[in-house]
Design an enzyme around this catalytic site. Structure first.
Site, PDB file in Angstrom:
ATOM      1  N   TYR A  50      59.250  30.938  49.484  1.00 26.77           N
ATOM      2  CA  TYR A  50      60.430  31.472  50.186  1.00 26.77           C
ATOM      3  C   TYR A  50      61.703  30.877  49.571  1.00 26.77           C
ATOM      4  CZ  TYR A  50      63.790  32.360  53.950  1.00 26.77           C
ATOM      5  OH  TYR A  50      64.902  32.744  54.677  1.00 26.77           O
ATOM      6  N   ARG A 182      49.157  20.762  46.458  1.00 24.33           N
ATOM      7  CA  ARG A 182      49.279  19.926  47.657  1.00 24.33           C
ATOM      8  C   ARG A 182      47.857  19.592  48.120  1.00 24.33           C
ATOM      9  NH1 ARG A 182      53.414  20.336  45.779  1.00 24.33           N
ATOM     10  NH2 ARG A 182      55.461  20.837  46.644  1.00 24.33           N
ATOM     11  N   ASP A 273      61.168  24.654  43.248  1.00 32.21           N
ATOM     12  CA  ASP A 273      61.282  26.042  43.733  1.00 32.21           C
ATOM     13  C   ASP A 273      62.613  26.639  43.284  1.00 32.21           C
ATOM     14  OD1 ASP A 273      59.057  25.143  45.145  1.00 32.21           O
ATOM     15  OD2 ASP A 273      60.231  24.773  46.967  1.00 32.21           O
TER      16      ASP A 273
END
Ligand code: ADP
Length: 323
Positions: A50, A182, A273
């Protein structure tokens, strides 16, 4: 990555969560009255893919970015949908679950400046995106996903995701991938290695991170990363390594793009990101890889000088020239 015009459509797949951040530093054992104003939290929305979507769109407003995910029917999901509208991210591929909510995470800053994260995401709507969207077809020029997008799915949906990727590729879509490892999201490291390798093998553009590769594969330098990726047929590899620099491997040629070190880092959340968003925006706008890496690095450097994953639009435009 072939040079494309800015009207091309990109679909970005993943999960956006509610972020709650304490607005003041806390001692590790709180002795305050829990009903006082000291417990104020700031709420926002964030998630690796996002964040990339938001920064890509900010860098290149003429691009068409759809976010593919599932949200709930709760008021926070409504707020996120509204937020996406504000960011001018298309919501045509945002699906609704009637029984699940948005995932949530909380960040605590302690007195030493260390941050601790707690997550509530196992049951989030986004973990069911592929099930909820069953039967929906779409087309795009680029499809972007991360290791986190894959990690939150069960094995059946992972298989469905790779069927979707194959069908998109058959229709001419290109695939961009960031492993974003992760450990806590995977049942085992072997599982993570398997699915990460599978995604790399589909990718036309890849964003390996030095830290991710060290933790997941034990790679300690760019050569080890590039030799691991050698048989994956990736057209363009852009390896991030903090302030050390960006290594690019494309058409057998390797180069290092220097990064200007930020000394006063406020919050490194979303650095990678933001870099990816800036890089892809610049490439879509027709810039060469080296110039795109410098631009992506500038976007990331700006983001880490402010708190939170998504910095304000004003802060962004004050530092980043539009493409
Ligand atoms: P990730 O956030 O995915 O672990 P990195 O830590 O490599 O990735 O950071 C991503 C990008 O953010 C880097 O390529 C660089 O451009 C920028 N960056 C990170 N740390 C710094 C820093 N201290 N100074 C300047 N730029 C930085």
């Amino acid at each position: 990555m072939s040079i494309v015009d800015t009207k091309q459509r990109m679909v970005i797949f993943g999960e956006c969560m509610v972020e709650l951040r304490s607005t003041q530093r806390e001692s590790s054992v709180s002795t305050r009255d829990e009903n006082t104003d000291n417990n104020l939290m700031a709420k926002s929305f964030a998630g690796d893919t996002y964040n990339t979507a938001v920064y890509l769109k900010r860098c290149l407003p003429s691009s068409s970015i759809s976010y593919l995910t599932a949200i709930g029917a709760d008021f926070l999901s409504d707020e996120l949908l509204f937020k996406m509208g504000e960011h001018e991210i298309n919501t045509d591929l945002v699906f609704r679950s009637s029984s699940r909510n948005l995932g949530l995470y909380m960040i605590r800053n302690d007195n030493e400046g260390e941050r601790t994260f707690a997550y509530w995401r196992n049951q989030s709507a986004a973990t069911q995106t592929l099930n909820i969207m069953k039967g929906t077809e779409f087309a795009c020029d680029w499809f972007y996903l991360s290791g986190i997008s894959i990690a939150i799915l069960d094995d059946e949906q992972r298989a469905t995701l790779f069927e979707l990727i194959s069908s998109l590729k058959a229709k001419g879509s290109k695939i961009a991938f960031d492993p974003n490892y992760r450990a806590r999201l995977w049942s085992s490291q072997e599982d993570a290695k398997y699915w990460t390798g599978k995604a790399y093998a589909e990718a036309d553009l890849a964003f390996p991170g030095a830290d991710d590769h060290l933790m997941l594969f034990g790679h300690t330098n760019a050569d080890e990363i590039f030799s691991y990726l050698a048989d994956k047929q990736i057209e363009e590899i852009v390896m991030k390594n903090g302030a050390v620099g960006v290594h690019i491997l494309r058409q057998q040629e390797q180069c290092i793009v220097p990064v200007e070190r930020v000394e006063q880092v406020v919050d490194t959340t979303a650095a990678g990101d933001a870099f990816n968003g800036g890089y892809m925006a610049a490439r879509l706008a027709g810039r060469k890889p080296v110039e795109s890496a410098s631009y992506g690095a500038k976007v990331a450097a700006t983001v880490i000088t402010y708190p939170g994953a998504i910095i304000s639009g004003d802060a962004f435009t004050n530092h980043i020239p539009s493409l």
